[in-house]
Motif scaffolding. Structure first.
Motif, PDB file in Angstrom:
ATOM      1  N   GLN A  92     -25.339 -36.816  10.047  1.00  0.00           N
ATOM      2  CA  GLN A  92     -23.683 -37.747   9.076  1.00  0.00           C
ATOM      3  C   GLN A  92     -24.400 -37.526   7.744  1.00  0.00           C
ATOM      4  O   GLN A  92     -25.689 -37.770   7.843  1.00  0.00           O
ATOM      5  CB  GLN A  92     -23.919 -38.717   9.432  1.00  0.00           C
ATOM      6  CG  GLN A  92     -22.400 -40.070   9.081  1.00  0.00           C
ATOM      7  CD  GLN A  92     -22.483 -41.282   9.349  1.00  0.00           C
ATOM      8  OE1 GLN A  92     -23.632 -41.611  10.260  1.00  0.00           O
ATOM      9  NE2 GLN A  92     -22.108 -41.910   9.099  1.00  0.00           N
ATOM     10  N   ILE A  93     -24.121 -37.571   6.427  1.00  0.00           N
ATOM     11  CA  ILE A  93     -23.666 -37.848   5.268  1.00  0.00           C
ATOM     12  C   ILE A  93     -22.841 -38.885   4.716  1.00  0.00           C
ATOM     13  O   ILE A  93     -21.577 -38.505   4.822  1.00  0.00           O
ATOM     14  CB  ILE A  93     -23.591 -36.412   4.476  1.00  0.00           C
ATOM     15  CG1 ILE A  93     -24.089 -35.211   5.232  1.00  0.00           C
ATOM     16  CG2 ILE A  93     -24.471 -36.649   3.740  1.00  0.00           C
ATOM     17  CD1 ILE A  93     -24.038 -34.050   5.071  1.00  0.00           C
ATOM     18  N   GLU A  94     -24.056 -39.419   4.014  1.00  0.00           N
ATOM     19  CA  GLU A  94     -23.260 -40.900   3.578  1.00  0.00           C
ATOM     20  C   GLU A  94     -23.877 -41.360   1.868  1.00  0.00           C
ATOM     21  O   GLU A  94     -25.056 -40.872   2.091  1.00  0.00           O
ATOM     22  CB  GLU A  94     -22.876 -41.973   4.127  1.00  0.00           C
ATOM     23  CG  GLU A  94     -24.628 -42.600   4.100  1.00  0.00           C
ATOM     24  CD  GLU A  94     -24.859 -43.286   5.315  1.00  0.00           C
ATOM     25  OE1 GLU A  94     -23.665 -44.535   5.292  1.00  0.00           O
ATOM     26  OE2 GLU A  94     -25.481 -43.769   6.418  1.00  0.00           O
ATOM     27  N   THR A  95     -22.610 -41.233   1.244  1.00  0.00           N
ATOM     28  CA  THR A  95     -23.311 -42.127  -0.156  1.00  0.00           C
ATOM     29  C   THR A  95     -23.192 -43.804  -0.078  1.00  0.00           C
ATOM     30  O   THR A  95     -22.603 -44.598   0.402  1.00  0.00           O
ATOM     31  CB  THR A  95     -21.784 -42.096  -0.878  1.00  0.00           C
ATOM     32  OG1 THR A  95     -21.310 -40.780  -0.943  1.00  0.00           O
ATOM     33  CG2 THR A  95     -22.351 -42.245  -2.324  1.00  0.00           C
ATOM     34  N   LEU A  96     -24.375 -43.883  -0.038  1.00  0.00           N
ATOM     35  CA  LEU A  96     -25.034 -44.856  -0.371  1.00  0.00           C
ATOM     36  C   LEU A  96     -24.820 -45.792  -0.953  1.00  0.00           C
ATOM     37  O   LEU A  96     -24.763 -45.138  -2.965  1.00  0.00           O
ATOM     38  CB  LEU A  96     -26.510 -44.798   0.117  1.00  0.00           C
ATOM     39  CG  LEU A  96     -27.252 -44.239   0.750  1.00  0.00           C
ATOM     40  CD1 LEU A  96     -28.968 -44.898   0.609  1.00  0.00           C
ATOM     41  CD2 LEU A  96     -26.808 -45.544   2.342  1.00  0.00           C
ATOM     42  N   ASP A  97     -24.509 -47.655  -1.638  1.00  0.00           N
ATOM     43  CA  ASP A  97     -24.169 -48.493  -2.293  1.00  0.00           C
ATOM     44  C   ASP A  97     -25.037 -48.791  -2.689  1.00  0.00           C
ATOM     45  O   ASP A  97     -26.395 -48.449  -2.561  1.00  0.00           O
ATOM     46  CB  ASP A  97     -23.348 -49.679  -1.978  1.00  0.00           C
ATOM     47  CG  ASP A  97     -23.474 -50.250  -0.329  1.00  0.00           C
ATOM     48  OD1 ASP A  97     -24.957 -50.222   0.024  1.00  0.00           O
ATOM     49  OD2 ASP A  97     -22.858 -50.879  -0.106  1.00  0.00           O
ATOM     50  N   VAL A  98     -25.413 -50.070  -2.752  1.00  0.00           N
ATOM     51  CA  VAL A  98     -27.104 -50.127  -4.362  1.00  0.00           C
ATOM     52  C   VAL A  98     -27.632 -50.692  -2.833  1.00  0.00           C
ATOM     53  O   VAL A  98     -28.986 -50.776  -2.477  1.00  0.00           O
ATOM     54  CB  VAL A  98     -26.513 -51.660  -4.934  1.00  0.00           C
ATOM     55  CG1 VAL A  98     -27.798 -52.376  -5.268  1.00  0.00           C
ATOM     56  CG2 VAL A  98     -25.176 -51.284  -6.349  1.00  0.00           C
ATOM     57  N   ALA A  99     -26.752 -51.396  -2.396  1.00  0.00           N
ATOM     58  CA  ALA A  99     -27.612 -51.700  -1.333  1.00  0.00           C
ATOM     59  C   ALA A  99     -28.235 -51.029   0.253  1.00  0.00           C
ATOM     60  O   ALA A  99     -29.411 -51.648   0.355  1.00  0.00           O
ATOM     61  CB  ALA A  99     -27.050 -53.439  -0.033  1.00  0.00           C
ATOM     62  N   GLY A 100     -27.311 -50.337   0.504  1.00  0.00           N
ATOM     63  CA  GLY A 100     -27.560 -49.297   0.999  1.00  0.00           C
ATOM     64  C   GLY A 100     -28.974 -48.502   0.626  1.00  0.00           C
ATOM     65  O   GLY A 100     -30.405 -48.021   1.132  1.00  0.00           O
ATOM     66  N   ARG A 101     -29.014 -47.893  -0.858  1.00  0.00           N
ATOM     67  CA  ARG A 101     -29.872 -47.726  -1.555  1.00  0.00           C
ATOM     68  C   ARG A 101     -31.710 -48.437  -1.363  1.00  0.00           C
ATOM     69  O   ARG A 101     -32.673 -47.729  -1.030  1.00  0.00           O
ATOM     70  CB  ARG A 101     -29.674 -46.788  -3.340  1.00  0.00           C
ATOM     71  CG  ARG A 101     -28.543 -46.510  -3.202  1.00  0.00           C
ATOM     72  CD  ARG A 101     -28.189 -46.282  -4.817  1.00  0.00           C
ATOM     73  NE  ARG A 101     -29.406 -45.163  -4.850  1.00  0.00           N
ATOM     74  CZ  ARG A 101     -29.877 -44.600  -6.182  1.00  0.00           C
ATOM     75  NH1 ARG A 101     -28.918 -44.746  -7.058  1.00  0.00           N
ATOM     76  NH2 ARG A 101     -31.033 -44.119  -6.984  1.00  0.00           N
ATOM     77  N   ARG A 102     -31.133 -49.978  -1.746  1.00  0.00           N
ATOM     78  CA  ARG A 102     -32.546 -49.991  -1.847  1.00  0.00           C
ATOM     79  C   ARG A 102     -33.221 -50.653   0.189  1.00  0.00           C
ATOM     80  O   ARG A 102     -33.918 -50.541   0.597  1.00  0.00           O
ATOM     81  CB  ARG A 102     -31.722 -51.626  -1.500  1.00  0.00           C
ATOM     82  CG  ARG A 102     -33.263 -52.790  -1.982  1.00  0.00           C
ATOM     83  CD  ARG A 102     -33.218 -54.095  -2.088  1.00  0.00           C
ATOM     84  NE  ARG A 102     -32.009 -54.988  -1.116  1.00  0.00           N
ATOM     85  CZ  ARG A 102     -30.893 -54.703  -1.099  1.00  0.00           C
ATOM     86  NH1 ARG A 102     -30.376 -55.065  -2.608  1.00  0.00           N
ATOM     87  NH2 ARG A 102     -29.423 -55.336  -0.838  1.00  0.00           N
ATOM     88  N   ASP A 103     -32.706 -50.404   0.804  1.00  0.00           N
ATOM     89  CA  ASP A 103     -33.123 -50.217   2.242  1.00  0.00           C
ATOM     90  C   ASP A 103     -33.693 -48.680   3.078  1.00  0.00           C
ATOM     91  O   ASP A 103     -34.862 -48.841   3.423  1.00  0.00           O
ATOM     92  CB  ASP A 103     -31.575 -50.580   3.484  1.00  0.00           C
ATOM     93  CG  ASP A 103     -30.950 -52.189   3.758  1.00  0.00           C
ATOM     94  OD1 ASP A 103     -32.016 -52.510   2.810  1.00  0.00           O
ATOM     95  OD2 ASP A 103     -29.938 -51.991   4.061  1.00  0.00           O
ATOM     96  N   GLU A 104     -32.809 -47.618   2.069  1.00  0.00           N
ATOM     97  CA  GLU A 104     -33.186 -46.688   2.307  1.00  0.00           C
ATOM     98  C   GLU A 104     -34.381 -46.062   1.537  1.00  0.00           C
ATOM     99  O   GLU A 104     -35.883 -45.325   2.543  1.00  0.00           O
ATOM    100  CB  GLU A 104     -32.104 -45.129   1.692  1.00  0.00           C
ATOM    101  CG  GLU A 104     -32.782 -44.025   1.413  1.00  0.00           C
ATOM    102  CD  GLU A 104     -32.736 -43.634   3.584  1.00  0.00           C
ATOM    103  OE1 GLU A 104     -32.897 -41.985   3.352  1.00  0.00           O
ATOM    104  OE2 GLU A 104     -33.063 -44.228   4.624  1.00  0.00           O
TER     105      GLU A 104
END
Length: 555
Positions: free
Chosen positions: A515-527
């Motif tokens: 799966q390929i997903e575009t991250l928001d700010v929170a998702g980027r922080r978690d990644e």
């Protein structure tokens, strides 16, 4: 600029549609999740070899398509117009791989060859991976990079054109041969033309000569036969006398019955015809006599014709055409001496032009080599190679024929430590060093072409810490003037992205999908926290990830 990438049934990707924007887009994910599949998809659109194993298990085909905005790609628009494939300010590339092997390609919905797909993709994409880093080791590629950096395209095109013209002159001179061979050929052609002019005949004259040979060859039979026929017609008991008696008897009968008048007229006409035939045959026999000398002349002429036909491997009737061809060759060679003199003068003039253009190109290359070496050396220090230096060495080619690449060859020399003597890049650079030198070259050459999308596949391999952050900053700098897509496994690089894609792999026990997903700010922080902390993610790791992201995005 790449705006949309669509992938279906490629390896473990069942389906994904990715929207991309300007700037630096980073791609991250767990090891083995399929991050490089995006690069593989773009390579396929660039004309790379199709591998049926890339088709997802159970699927009949895999499909990759991409939409490009051509507003800032004049070279791509020009190429599409030339190939009659243009369709406004946008362009769609599509490729389908069959599970049983083979592939097909389309540009703007029209089927094209892979060579066309590759040619267009060269104006739209630059893909830098381990294979592309290896291209830096090739001296031809190094010279091409130097010329691109120095903007030598105009001078280089002039050098190439002059070299091509000089080669064309050399080929023409070779066809004309040297003077001795030419004189011998001229003498042979003159002799052959003289023979053909004497003996060759056009169709109607050849037919007449062959008829004359038959007549002379059978003259005795013709005369004897004619005399015998005259006797049969005009002799005492010949046909004419018998017919005359019959005509007289018919005349008497016609006086009794007028209905015999028509038969009488026919018989009188026949009598006249028989008389004329006898007179003509008698005249023929008197006018013809045996002429052995003329028969010998005719036989000799025809013998020459057949000998010449065998010599020139044609029919006797085709000899006039052979004569025309040989005359043309003779005229061409007769003027070859003058043409050779003209070629020599033209060659001397072109050689002077070539030497001047090649010398100008050599001076420009020397200047560009110094600038490029200094600029890349400075960047190497910031990319974790302190004290490293790149020298661009030029060496003159051996004297000889005009070279389309000019009078120099190029070699990139590298020194990775202070005080170390520079050595050829192809002998000393590691994979990580090649990746960083490639990045330094890209930064140095910003703005020198209009390729809208640059792709880096793990350009940060083999580095970490502060150097990784600097690499990320350089990639972000590239993203300010180009669209950049970077596959990375380092949080320091990922934090610098203007956008962030995460690739993850999922399995239900029966099948595995990516799966390929575009991250928001929170998702980027978690990644970023996952990339920093591994299995155990602590509050401190999350705080570090948040600070790293905020600091990078503030630049």
């Amino acid at each position: 600029m790449l705006t949309t990438l669509y992938v279906r049934d490629l390896a473990v990707v069942a389906g994904a549609e990715i929207t991309l924007g300007a700037g630096l887009t980073v791609v991250t994910g767990e090891t083995g999740a399929g991050k490089s599949l995006l690069v593989d998809a773009l390579l396929l659109l660039g004309g790379a070899r199709a591998d049926a194993t890339l088709v997802r298990s159970g699927a009949e085909r895999a499909e990759v398509s991409a939409e490009f905005d051509l507003a800032a790609s004049p070279a791509a628009r020009a190429w599409l117009r030339e190939e009659a494939l243009d369709d406004g300010e946008h362009c769609n590339l599509r490729r389908v791989l069959a599970a049983e092997g083979g592939s097909r390609a389309w540009i703007n919905g029209r089927p094209v060859a892979l060579t066309q797909l590759s040619a267009l993709a060269a104006h739209l994409l630059e893909i830098h991976g381990q294979h592309e880093h290896q291209a830096l080791l090739q001296r031809e590629q190094q010279l091409a990079l130097l010329d691109a950096y120095g903007a030598h395209s105009v001078t280089l095109a002039q050098v190439r054109e002059l070299a091509q013209r000089l080669r064309a002159l050399a080929r023409e001179a070779a066809t004309l041969g040297d003077g001795t061979e030419r004189d011998a050929r001229l003498a042979l052609l003159a002799h052959q033309c003289e023979e053909l002019e004497r003996w060759a005949l056009p169709d109607e004259r050849l037919a007449a000569l062959e008829a004359e040979q038959r007549r002379l060859g059978h003259a005795e039979r013709l005369l004897a036969g004619s005399a015998a026929l005259v006797d049969q017609l005009e002799g005492d008991d010949g046909m004419r006398n018998r017919l005359a008696r019959a005509a007289a008897e018919l005349a008497r009968l016609a006086e009794i019955d007028a209905d015999l008048g028509a038969s009488r007229e026919l018989l009188d006409a026949a009598l006249i015809q028989i008389g004329e035939a006898g007179s003509a045959l008698a005249h023929y026999a008197e006018a013809r006599d045996l002429d052995p000398d003329r028969l010998a002349e005719v036989d000799a002429h025809l013998q020459h014709l057949h000998d010449l036909a065998r010599k020139h491997r044609c029919a006797p009737a085709e000899l006039p055409d052979v004569l025309t061809q040989l005359r043309g060759e003779h005229e061409c060679l007769h003027g070859a001496g003058a043409r050779m003199d003209a070629l020599a003068r033209e060659r001397d003039a072109l050689t002077r032009e070539y030497d001047s253009a090649a010398a100008a190109l050599g001076v420009a290359r020397q200047q560009a080599a110094q600038r490029l070496g200094a600029e890349v050396s400075a960047l190497m220090g910031t990319l974790g190679m302190p004290g490293g230096q790149l020298q661009v060495a030029l060496e003159a080619t051996a004297p000889g024929a005009a070279d389309a690449q000019g009078r120099e060859r190029c070699e990139f020399l590298i020194s990775t430590n202070p005080g170390q003597a520079p050595r050829p890049l192809r002998r000393v650079a590691s994979g990580g060093e090649l990746a960083r030198i490639s990045l330094a070259l890209e930064v140095s050459m910003l703005g020198l072409d209009d390729v809208g999308c640059m792709v880096f596949d793990e350009v940060d391999s083999g580095i970490g810490g502060a150097v990784a952050e600097i690499v990320g900053q350089k990639l972000r700098a590239l993203g300010r003037v180009r669209q950049v897509l970077c596959v990375t496994h380092l949080a320091q690089v990922a934090a610098q992205g203007h956008a962030h894609l995460r690739v993850s792999k999922h399995s239900d026990g029966a099948a595995t999908r990516t799966q390929i997903e575009t991250l928001d700010v929170a998702g980027r922080r978690d990644e970023l926290a996952r990339m920093l902390g591994g299995v155990s993610i602590t509050p401190e790791t999350r705080a570090h990830a948040r600070a790293m992201l905020e600091q990078a995005q503030a630049r």
